[in-house]
Structures are given as structure tokens and as C-alpha cells.
Design an enzyme around this catalytic site. Structure first.
Site, short mmCIF file in Angstrom:
data_model
loop_
_atom_site.label_atom_id
_atom_site.label_comp_id
_atom_site.label_asym_id
_atom_site.label_seq_id
_atom_site.Cartn_x
_atom_site.Cartn_y
_atom_site.Cartn_z
CD GLN A 268 -2.79 -1.75 2.84
OE1 GLN A 268 -4.03 -0.79 3.33
NE2 GLN A 268 -2.23 -2.06 3.86
CB VAL B 250 3.07 5.64 -2.46
CG1 VAL B 250 1.88 5.42 -2.86
CG2 VAL B 250 2.82 6.95 -1.74
CG HIS C 271 -3.16 2.35 -2.30
ND1 HIS C 271 -2.87 2.61 -1.15
CD2 HIS C 271 -3.72 1.92 -2.11
CE1 HIS C 271 -3.91 2.00 -0.40
NE2 HIS C 271 -4.78 2.21 -1.17
CB CYS D 284 -0.79 14.02 -18.23
SG CYS D 284 -2.33 15.13 -18.81
CB CYS E 150 -2.63 13.27 -23.22
SG CYS E 150 -1.26 13.46 -22.03
CB CYS F 290 1.35 16.71 -19.17
SG CYS F 290 0.97 15.55 -20.72
N GLY G 287 2.58 -4.62 8.87
CA GLY G 287 3.13 -3.05 8.93
C GLY G 287 1.29 -2.46 8.75
CG LEU H 238 7.21 -4.68 10.42
CD1 LEU H 238 5.90 -4.02 9.74
CD2 LEU H 238 6.70 -5.69 10.35
N1 APR Z 1 7.14 -2.46 12.71
C1 APR Z 1 6.01 -2.90 13.04
N2 APR Z 1 4.65 -1.96 13.43
C2 APR Z 1 4.49 -0.41 12.74
C3 APR Z 1 5.90 0.17 12.59
C4 APR Z 1 7.23 -0.71 13.11
N3 APR Z 1 8.29 -0.50 13.05
N4 APR Z 1 5.47 1.14 12.64
C5 APR Z 1 4.44 1.41 12.52
N5 APR Z 1 3.76 0.66 12.69
C6 APR Z 1 1.99 -0.18 12.62
C7 APR Z 1 1.85 1.49 13.41
O1 APR Z 1 1.12 0.67 14.63
C8 APR Z 1 0.17 1.42 12.35
O2 APR Z 1 -1.00 0.40 13.31
O3 APR Z 1 2.46 -0.22 11.40
C9 APR Z 1 0.92 0.17 11.08
C10 APR Z 1 0.37 1.35 10.25
O4 APR Z 1 -0.96 1.72 9.89
P1 APR Z 1 -1.70 2.86 9.06
O5 APR Z 1 -0.15 4.33 9.26
O6 APR Z 1 -2.64 3.07 8.01
O7 APR Z 1 -0.57 2.98 7.38
P2 APR Z 1 -1.72 1.87 6.41
O8 APR Z 1 -2.21 0.85 7.04
O9 APR Z 1 -0.62 1.40 5.33
O10 APR Z 1 -2.58 2.80 5.82
C11 APR Z 1 -3.21 2.21 3.93
O11 APR Z 1 -4.49 4.29 3.89
O12 APR Z 1 -4.44 6.75 4.21
C12 APR Z 1 -4.45 5.24 3.62
O13 APR Z 1 -3.77 5.54 1.30
C13 APR Z 1 -3.29 5.19 2.32
O14 APR Z 1 -1.66 3.39 1.61
C14 APR Z 1 -2.40 3.75 3.51
C15 APR Z 1 -3.51 2.83 3.69
ZN ZN Z 2 -0.82 15.44 -21.08
#
Ligand code: APR
Ligand code: ZN
Length: 293
Positions: free
Chosen positions: A117, A119, A135, A143, A146, A194, A235, A279
Site C-alpha cells: 500500500q 508509494v 496505491h 497527466c 492525455c 504536461c 505494518g 518489523l
Molecule cells: N513495526 C511494526 N509495526 C509498525 C511499525 C514498525 N516499525 N511502525 C508502525 N507500525 C504500525 C503502526 O502501529 C500502524 O498500526 O504500522 C501500522 C501502519 O498503519 P497505517 O498508518 O494506517 O498505514 P497503512 O495501513 O499502510 O495505511 C493504508 O491508508 O491512508 C491510506 O492510502 C493510505 O496506503 C495508505 C492506507
Molecule cells: Zn498530457
């Protein structure tokens, strides 16, 4: 139809029990063909904050929505000014021990597919291929006129040329690759359009809040999950349906779901084991035990 952005999720009822024992994750991985679904928590150890963790960006910053980006030039100016400054940090970020461990697990067949998820491109920098960027990716620009995509680096050069004296004392980076920036700084920022079609609005090739993931990409993820034997979440709070649907799908198909995450997730009820460990440490331990570090 556009989905409403899901910013937060409030856990209800008793939390599911969590462990710090990696034995079950090791056992399932040792049988091979596990699909990884990663989230922002995997990149925090590379210096990119997550959204909803203890120091998550959503606690201090509301991200741009797709609707605002496409309807408001002011909104786009704000986005690109902030993102222009934040891009340096994202481009400089290096993969951490967790990304490297996923690459090793993939190279040895313990992992058969990686869906992220994130980027930030850090799985790829660590040598994992292929990766499904659910994502999108900040290193590409699309763009809206186009639909052609181009490299973010090229846009970065053009934005620098259009804004030669643009620099600011920035606050912290956000996982979307932008920074917090005062309004008067934003007003000075000059946008570019663009080069291919001459007039189209440029958008980073990432899925904004309130925007849907392209259908073919979602299908590719379902196929990847179907081809694997188990799903390992790394994570992610699984707050957004975009990621959670694969957890539900795997569980419905009778596949083991394993989660390694600091704190509760919205997918906990579907998991057979929830490991609460950082992690970098957990994944390094696992590659050591599986002999692929
Ligand atoms: N080790 C383990 N877990 C961790 C660590 C780490 N070092 N650091 C952070 N975390 C945990 C946090 O406690 C949290 O529960 O990772 C989780 C991250 O969750 P989010 O911040 O919600 O991220 P994510 O689930 O990837 O979000 C999904 O939501 O905001 C939108 O599009 C955006 O891709 C994103 C999507
Ligand atoms: Zn264009």
C-alpha cells in the site's frame, strides 16, 4: 462511484490477543508461497512516518483528496508546493532491514508475491520484484488530460526551473511525500503542465484519498492472493478497505492470515496469529531462522 476517504477506525470490543512469538509465522513461511501485504509501518524504520501509528501523520495533517485535487487549482498548487519539498526526502529514503528481509524471503520462494500500500518504492529499492503498488508510486506522474505517465524526476527538474528560489524551512515529511508548509509559501509556487499534450493537469501516479484503485490492479492482487498459500500482513492498520479486502478474501478462502504489526489492526479478527513486534527486528529474526538472511 468514488469512495469516501477512511481516515480512522475505532476498535470495538475486546482486542484480539497478540503475541511476540514468531514461531507460527516462521512455520507458515517455511512452507513457501506466502503473499505479503505491506503498509506504512514497514517504512517507518526508513524515516517515513505512517498514517495511523503512534506518530502517524493523520494526527497532524489531513491529506489531499482526489476531489479537491481535480476541482481546485489552489488545492493543486498547495499539493505540488508541499510535495516538491517532500520529494527530496522520499527520493533519499533507503530501504530498511524489513524491506531487505522481504526481498530475501521472496528470492528464496518463502514469499511468492508482494502487494504494498506504500508509494515510496522501497520494496523495489531493496531488490524485490515484481511488486504490486496497490496505491501507485510517487516516482511517476500521470497527466489527467492525455493519461500519459512520466518520471517524477523529470517533473522535479521542471518544477525546480519554474521555482528557482523556492525553498522553505519545512516541518516533518508525511507518508504521501509532502510536508507541512505555510500558505504564503504555497501562493508563490508556480505549477507546470504536461509536456506531452501541452495543457493537461499533472497528478502524482498515486491513489489519493477518495479515489478508487484501478480495477485491473485490484484483480491482479486478488489473483496473487489466490495463488498464494497464506497472507502475511506487515505494518498496516488495515483501516482502509483497499487493503482489508484482501485479508477478508484470504480468510474466506480458508487461507491462513498472519499479521506482524505494532498495535491492533482492523483485520485482527481474520488472523490466526497477530505478532506485535517492530518489523525490522521481527523480519531479520525470521530470515535468520529460515536461513536466507
Ligand atoms: N513495526 C511494526 N509495526 C509498525 C511499525 C514498525 N516499525 N511502525 C508502525 N507500525 C504500525 C503502526 O502501529 C500502524 O498500526 O504500522 C501500522 C501502519 O498503519 P497505517 O498508518 O494506517 O498505514 P497503512 O495501513 O499502510 O495505511 C493504508 O491508508 O491512508 C491510506 O492510502 C493510505 O496506503 C495508505 C492506507
Ligand atoms: Zn498530457
Amino acid at each position: 462511484m468514488r469512495t469516501k476517504p477512511t481516515l480512522t477506525w475505532t476498535p470495538e470490543g475486546e482486542p484480539a490477543p497478540r503475541t511476540t512469538d514468531l514461531a507460527e509465522v516462521e512455520r507458515v513461511l517455511s512452507e513457501g508461497d506466502v503473499v505479503v501485504l505491506s503498509g506504512a509501518g514497514l517504512s517507518t524504520e526508513s524515516g517515513i512516518p505512517d498514517y495511523r501509528g503512534e506518530e502517524g501523520s493523520l494526527r497532524r495533517h489531513t491529506p489531499m483528496t482526489y476531489q479537491e485535487f481535480v476541482t481546485s487549482e489552489e488545492g493543486r498548487r498547495r499539493y505540488w508546493a508541499r510535495s516538491h519539498l517532500g520529494w527530496r526526502t522520499i527520493a533519499r529514503a533507503r530501504p530498511n532491514a524489513g524491506h531487505r528481509a522481504v526481498a530475501a524471503l521472496r528470492a528464496h520462494g518463502f514469499v511468492s508475491g508482494v502487494i504494498t500500500q506504500n508509494v515510496d518504492g522501497l520494496h523495489q529499492s531493496a531488490g524485490t520484484a515484481p511488486v504490486i503498488d496497490l496505491h501507485g508510486s510517487l516516482d511517476r506522474v500521470v497527466c489527467l488530460g492525455c493519461r500519459r505517465t512520466s518520471a517524477r524526476e523529470a517533473l522535479d527538474r521542471r518544477l525546480r526551473a519554474a521555482n528557482p528560489s523556492f525553498a522553505a524551512a519545512t516541518t516533518r515529511i508525511n507518508p504521501d511525500g509532502d510536508v507541512d508548509l505555510a500558505d504564503e509559501m504555497v501562493r508563490e509556487f508556480r505549477l507546470v503542465s504536461c509536456v506531452a499534450c501541452g495543457s493537461g493537469v499533472l497528478k502524482p501516479d498515486v491513489v489519493f484519498f477518495g479515489e478508487n484503485v484501478p480495477r485491473d490492479r485490484v484483480e491482479r492482487c486478488y489473483r496473487t492472493v489466490d495463488e498464494g498459500r497464506a497472507l502475511l500482513v506487515l505494518g498496516s492498520s488495515l483501516t482502509v478497505m483497499s487493503g482489508l479486502r484482501f485479508v477478508r478474501h484470504a480468510a474466506r478462502s480458508g487461507k491462513p492470515v498472519l499479521i506482524v504489526n505494532k498495535g491492533q489492526t482492523r483485520g485482527d479478527a481474520h488472523a490466526q496469529v497477530r505478532v506485535d513486534l517492530p518489523l525490522g527486528k521481527a523480519l531479520t529474526e525470521l530470515t535468520g531462522r529460515l536461513g536466507c538472511s
